[in-house]
Write an enzyme that holds these catalytic residues in place. Structure first.
Site, mmCIF file in Angstrom:
data_model
loop_
_atom_site.group_PDB
_atom_site.id
_atom_site.type_symbol
_atom_site.label_atom_id
_atom_site.label_comp_id
_atom_site.label_asym_id
_atom_site.label_seq_id
_atom_site.Cartn_x
_atom_site.Cartn_y
_atom_site.Cartn_z
ATOM 1 N N CYS A 118 -15.402 3.268 -27.349
ATOM 2 C CA CYS A 118 -16.688 3.961 -27.387
ATOM 3 C C CYS A 118 -17.264 4.142 -25.997
ATOM 4 O O CYS A 118 -18.241 3.486 -25.618
ATOM 5 C CB CYS A 118 -17.654 3.201 -28.292
ATOM 6 S SG CYS A 118 -17.009 3.121 -29.958
ATOM 7 N N GLY B 177 0.759 -1.242 0.000
ATOM 8 C CA GLY B 177 0.000 0.000 0.000
ATOM 9 C C GLY B 177 0.786 1.286 0.000
ATOM 10 O O GLY B 177 0.194 2.361 -0.129
ATOM 11 N N GLU C 137 4.285 -6.517 1.692
ATOM 12 C CA GLU C 137 3.635 -6.909 0.429
ATOM 13 C C GLU C 137 3.510 -5.724 -0.524
ATOM 14 O O GLU C 137 2.411 -5.410 -0.984
ATOM 15 C CB GLU C 137 2.230 -7.462 0.709
ATOM 16 C CG GLU C 137 2.157 -8.637 1.652
ATOM 17 C CD GLU C 137 0.718 -8.970 2.062
ATOM 18 O OE1 GLU C 137 -0.201 -8.193 1.754
ATOM 19 O OE2 GLU C 137 0.526 -10.025 2.699
ATOM 20 N N PRO C 138 4.605 -5.056 -0.852
ATOM 21 C CA PRO C 138 4.475 -3.902 -1.760
ATOM 22 C C PRO C 138 4.217 -4.350 -3.189
ATOM 23 O O PRO C 138 4.766 -5.351 -3.647
ATOM 24 C CB PRO C 138 5.842 -3.222 -1.660
ATOM 25 C CG PRO C 138 6.784 -4.337 -1.340
ATOM 26 C CD PRO C 138 6.006 -5.321 -0.502
HETATM 27 C C1 LIG Z 1 -3.213 -5.115 -3.506
HETATM 28 C C2 LIG Z 1 -2.572 -5.693 -2.310
HETATM 29 C C3 LIG Z 1 -1.234 -5.410 -2.003
HETATM 30 C C4 LIG Z 1 -0.398 -4.448 -2.814
HETATM 31 O O1 LIG Z 1 -0.855 -3.141 -2.742
HETATM 32 P P1 LIG Z 1 0.026 -1.946 -3.356
HETATM 33 O O2 LIG Z 1 -0.764 -0.741 -3.115
HETATM 34 O O3 LIG Z 1 0.213 -2.228 -4.802
HETATM 35 O O4 LIG Z 1 1.333 -1.947 -2.629
HETATM 36 C C5 LIG Z 1 -0.684 -6.040 -0.925
HETATM 37 N N1 LIG Z 1 -1.388 -6.896 -0.151
HETATM 38 C C6 LIG Z 1 -2.671 -7.191 -0.408
HETATM 39 C C7 LIG Z 1 -3.394 -8.129 0.481
HETATM 40 C C8 LIG Z 1 -3.295 -6.592 -1.487
HETATM 41 O O5 LIG Z 1 -4.586 -6.879 -1.736
#
Ligand SMILES: *Cc1c(COP(=O)(O)O)cnc(C)c1O
Length: 453
Positions: free
Chosen positions: A354, A248, A285-286
């Site tokens: 369109c 995130g 989890e980036p």
């Molecule tokens: C989408 C998502 C991410 C990655 O989010 P980013 O904004 O791209 O860093 C990480 N963990 C989970 C569970 C997600 O759904």
């Protein structure tokens, strides 16, 4: 590590020359592979990964790239080779990881609110690191599948910390009212219940509060709550090995001089502060932060047209290739690949689909462009190709990954044959009959048409 004076790998090697990715001209790539074309810098992705790895060097950690941001096999292979793990949200993404980097199976975390029994089985047998479980019912199913396969399932509860993070409502996920995760206050009872099940191992805890969050503060606030839970569980004899801080972290779509290194350091420091007393492994989890700025969508101008007071620049790329502007009102910087002299104009940059929502920019100041010119839509490496579609029966773009001076076609352009392949088609014999019917219908309607129409 190479330092970027800019947040992006795209630059003009000399004044007046064409925009390049590293050492490779986007004009040359467009000539060779056609447009629309996604171009990514491998070096830039690897540098972004290293920013997290360095910022967290003081603690055991694993950066699990969020596959959904850009799931190209070549990118998964590249990042796996640099030590990344993966965050997946479907069985399909698991197959991608297993195809691109089978050695990374043990570095996979599996998120998502709707895992099926088949997906769980496949992930258990592949030996993934942990399941991020989003409901009690899912935990029950996980236990049942583990028992059936006689395997122990490592799980983390994805808790919902109920923190507000300022972002677009469609990509905010950390509030009680969202569909994601389990309310943090309910978590202890669920861990306690799971401790009695021999097929489950309480391995960690995870959060993910949303996407494109620019400030480090909400991440720290969420992890503080998570750390409290970890300490509380420890006092009750449940010792978790991992804390997964989710993804995130946002980028600056407006400012090319955005300091990614400082942002990653600030983020890591906020997580560290929140995790004092926790000795285990930190997972991240980036998605966007690793790959967004490495990519551009290169498109050719088809027409420049005037409607009333408005000027429209019509490109050969459209919302099916990059939907973020239409879906989230997202802003992407748009630059001519070879700038022309002259006065900038206020234009809308639109695609051929369109839909009035098919735009890349509205009322945007753009250097003069002519039909045939190339434009680059920057920061398109994340949620670009990954969210593309075949709407309007448009084949998806090709993708090129540039490593140093070497461009590599990592996905060929789709053909119309690819698009039609899964569909019903009239058999050869039928098609002759259909053609006869079509011709006789045509003849009939010609006879019925009144004169003069
Ligand atoms: C989408 C998502 C991410 C990655 O989010 P980013 O904004 O791209 O860093 C990480 N963990 C989970 C569970 C997600 O759904």
């Amino acid at each position: 590590m190479a330092q970027h004076s800019s947040a992006r790998p795209f630059h003009h090697p000399q004044p007046g020359s064409a925009l390049a990715c590293g050492a490779v001209s986007l004009e040359a790539l467009a000539r060779r592979y056609g447009t629309p074309l996604y171009v990514y810098s491998a070096d830039h992705m690897v540098e972004r990964l290293a920013l997290f790895q360095q910022a967290l060097a003081g603690r055991e950690h694993l950066v699990c790239y969020a596959v959904k941001a850009n799931s190209a096999l070549a990118i998964l292979n590249l990042l796996a080779g640099r030590g990344a793990g993966f965050d997946i949200v479907s069985g399909g993404e698991l197959e991608r990881v297993l195809a691109a980097a089978p050695e990374a199976a043990g570095r996979v975390v599996f998120s998502g609110v709707g895992k099926t029994a088949a997906e769980i089985d496949r992930a258990l047998t592949a030996g993934i690191l942990e399941f991020n479980v989003e409901s009690e019912a899912e935990l029950d199913l996980l236990a049942a599948r583990a028992r059936k396969l006689k395997m122990r399932a490592r799980f983390a509860l994805r808790v919902n910390p109920d923190v507000f993070a300022e972002t677009h409502p469609y990509i905010s996920t950390g509030l009680r009212e969202h569909k994601f995760g389990i309310g943090i206050r309910r978590a202890p009872a669920i861990y306690k219940r799971a401790a009695r099940n021999r097929w489950l191992e309480a391995h960690g805890v995870s959060v993910h509060i949303g996407s494109q969050i620019r400030s480090a503060e909400p991440f720290g606030a969420a992890l503080e709550r998570v750390n409290k839970l970890v300490q509380q569980l420890r006092r009750q004899g449940i010792v978790l090995k991992t804390v997964d801080a989710g993804g995130g972290l946002g980028i600056d779509y407006h400012d090319g001089s955005f300091d990614a290194e400082a942002k990653a350091a600030e983020y890591a420091a906020a997580l560290e502060r929140a995790l004092s007393g926790f000795e285990g492994r930190l997972l991240l989890e980036p998605g966007r932060f690793l790959v967004a700025q490495a990519g551009a969508l290169v498109t050719r101008v088809l027409y420049v047209k005037q409607n009333g007071k408005k000027t429209f620049v019509v490109t050969d790329a459209a919302m099916n290739d990059l939907i973020r502007p239409a879906l989230y009102q997202a802003w992407h910087e748009i630059v001519p690949v070879r700038p022309r002299a002259g006065k900038a104009r206020i234009v809308d940059v639109v695609g051929p689909v369109c839909e009035s929502g098919d735009f890349f920019a509205r009322d945007r100041k753009l250097q003069p462009v002519e039909p045939g010119d190339l434009l680059a839509l920057l920061d398109a490496g994340a949620y670009g190709m990954a969210q593309s579609s075949n709407y309007n029966t448009r084949p998806r773009p090709a993708e090129v990954l540039v490593e140093g001076a070497k461009p590599r076609l990592i996905r060929r352009r789709e053909t119309l044959a690819d698009l039609l392949a899964p569909e019903w088609m009239p058999a050869k014999a039928d098609s002759a009959a259909i053609e006869r019917r079509r011709l006789s219908a045509l003849a009939l309607s010609a006879r019925r048409r009144p004169l003069g129409v």
